[in-house]
Design a protein around this motif. Sequence first.
Motif, PDB file in Angstrom:
ATOM      1  N   SER A 101       0.830  -1.203   0.000  1.00 11.70           N
ATOM      2  CA  SER A 101       0.000   0.000   0.000  1.00 11.70           C
ATOM      3  C   SER A 101       0.862   1.250   0.000  1.00 11.70           C
ATOM      4  CB  SER A 101      -0.924  -0.014   1.221  1.00 11.70           C
ATOM      5  OG  SER A 101      -1.642   1.186   1.311  1.00 11.70           O
ATOM      6  N   GLN A 102       1.881   1.255   0.848  1.00 13.99           N
ATOM      7  CA  GLN A 102       2.779   2.409   0.906  1.00 13.99           C
ATOM      8  C   GLN A 102       3.509   2.601  -0.418  1.00 13.99           C
ATOM      9  OE1 GLN A 102       3.103   4.648   3.515  1.00 13.99           O
ATOM     10  NE2 GLN A 102       4.206   5.800   1.975  1.00 13.99           N
ATOM     11  N   ALA A 103       3.939   1.481  -1.028  1.00 11.80           N
ATOM     12  CA  ALA A 103       4.630   1.570  -2.315  1.00 11.80           C
ATOM     13  C   ALA A 103       3.702   2.139  -3.388  1.00 11.80           C
ATOM     14  CB  ALA A 103       5.147   0.198  -2.727  1.00 11.80           C
ATOM     15  N   LEU A 104       2.454   1.700  -3.377  1.00 13.52           N
ATOM     16  CA  LEU A 104       1.488   2.232  -4.338  1.00 13.52           C
ATOM     17  C   LEU A 104       1.234   3.717  -4.099  1.00 13.52           C
ATOM     18  CD1 LEU A 104      -1.080  -0.697  -4.506  1.00 13.52           C
ATOM     19  CD2 LEU A 104       0.422   0.088  -6.353  1.00 13.52           C
ATOM     20  N   GLN A 105       1.083   4.098  -2.828  1.00  6.87           N
ATOM     21  CA  GLN A 105       0.877   5.501  -2.512  1.00  6.87           C
ATOM     22  C   GLN A 105       2.063   6.338  -2.951  1.00  6.87           C
ATOM     23  OE1 GLN A 105       0.066   5.674   1.681  1.00  6.87           O
ATOM     24  NE2 GLN A 105      -1.984   4.831   1.473  1.00  6.87           N
ATOM     25  N   ASP A 106       3.268   5.841  -2.718  1.00  9.65           N
ATOM     26  CA  ASP A 106       4.473   6.561  -3.132  1.00  9.65           C
ATOM     27  C   ASP A 106       4.517   6.695  -4.647  1.00  9.65           C
ATOM     28  OD1 ASP A 106       5.173   6.732  -0.473  1.00  9.65           O
ATOM     29  OD2 ASP A 106       6.721   5.155  -0.579  1.00  9.65           O
ATOM     30  N   GLY A 107       4.124   5.631  -5.352  1.00 11.78           N
ATOM     31  CA  GLY A 107       4.118   5.670  -6.809  1.00 11.78           C
ATOM     32  C   GLY A 107       3.111   6.665  -7.358  1.00 11.78           C
ATOM     33  N   VAL A 108       1.936   6.681  -6.757  1.00 13.23           N
ATOM     34  CA  VAL A 108       0.909   7.631  -7.186  1.00 13.23           C
ATOM     35  C   VAL A 108       1.356   9.052  -6.895  1.00 13.23           C
ATOM     36  CG1 VAL A 108      -1.440   8.448  -6.707  1.00 13.23           C
ATOM     37  CG2 VAL A 108      -1.007   6.013  -7.008  1.00 13.23           C
ATOM     38  N   LYS A 109       1.931   9.269  -5.727  1.00 11.10           N
ATOM     39  CA  LYS A 109       2.397  10.591  -5.351  1.00 11.10           C
ATOM     40  C   LYS A 109       3.490  11.073  -6.321  1.00 11.10           C
ATOM     41  CE  LYS A 109       4.324  13.194  -1.495  1.00 11.10           C
ATOM     42  NZ  LYS A 109       4.852  13.115  -0.127  1.00 11.10           N
ATOM     43  N   ALA A 110       4.421  10.172  -6.632  1.00 13.08           N
ATOM     44  CA  ALA A 110       5.509  10.528  -7.547  1.00 13.08           C
ATOM     45  C   ALA A 110       4.956  10.821  -8.950  1.00 13.08           C
ATOM     46  CB  ALA A 110       6.530   9.398  -7.618  1.00 13.08           C
ATOM     47  N   ALA A 111       3.954  10.050  -9.367  1.00  9.45           N
ATOM     48  CA  ALA A 111       3.379  10.250 -10.697  1.00  9.45           C
ATOM     49  C   ALA A 111       2.622  11.569 -10.782  1.00  9.45           C
ATOM     50  CB  ALA A 111       2.458   9.089 -11.043  1.00  9.45           C
ATOM     51  N   THR A 112       1.953  11.947  -9.702  1.00 11.18           N
ATOM     52  CA  THR A 112       1.185  13.187  -9.724  1.00 11.18           C
ATOM     53  C   THR A 112       2.074  14.414  -9.572  1.00 11.18           C
ATOM     54  OG1 THR A 112       0.709  13.020  -7.361  1.00 11.18           O
ATOM     55  CG2 THR A 112      -0.941  12.133  -8.872  1.00 11.18           C
ATOM     56  N   GLU A 113       3.247  14.231  -8.983  1.00 12.38           N
ATOM     57  CA  GLU A 113       4.153  15.367  -8.808  1.00 12.38           C
ATOM     58  C   GLU A 113       4.952  15.661 -10.073  1.00 12.38           C
ATOM     59  OE1 GLU A 113       6.468  14.333  -5.403  1.00 12.38           O
ATOM     60  OE2 GLU A 113       4.892  14.920  -3.993  1.00 12.38           O
ATOM     61  N   SER A 114       5.025  14.676 -10.977  1.00 11.43           N
ATOM     62  CA  SER A 114       5.829  14.921 -12.180  1.00 11.43           C
ATOM     63  C   SER A 114       5.013  15.387 -13.340  1.00 11.43           C
ATOM     64  CB  SER A 114       6.578  13.685 -12.622  1.00 11.43           C
ATOM     65  OG  SER A 114       5.971  12.488 -12.331  1.00 11.43           O
TER      66      SER A 114
END
Length: 114
Positions: A101-114
């Motif tokens: 879950s944390q990995a998915l959240q980090d991935g989504v966060k990174a995708a939305t920040e770029s």
Amino acid sequence: VRSGASRGSPALPPLATMLANVGVIVDAMKAQHAVLAATVEAVQKLGAGDPGVARQMELIQASLTDTSSAFQTILDGSTGDTTGLMEDVKRYATSLIDAKSQALQDGVKAATES
């Protein structure tokens, strides 16, 4: 957990067969654990300075720590009360779900920040 195949999943062996082969199962788990630990160490060296890599390796390292005590519990559970074994399985599943879950959240966060 039920025995039998469903939607492409392999059938689970009967509990008696699993308990009879618990030593082999634990040895295989220990070998996979060692390979994963070595992989984590190598990735940490290669990804030094990358916070995303560092976070993922911390999650995997935490999972390795959580599962390391499970080996003896599994051996003990094969001949006695399996309550402790089931508690370890629940803790492991929870930690794995939390890590994913944390990995998915980090991935989504990174995708939305770029």
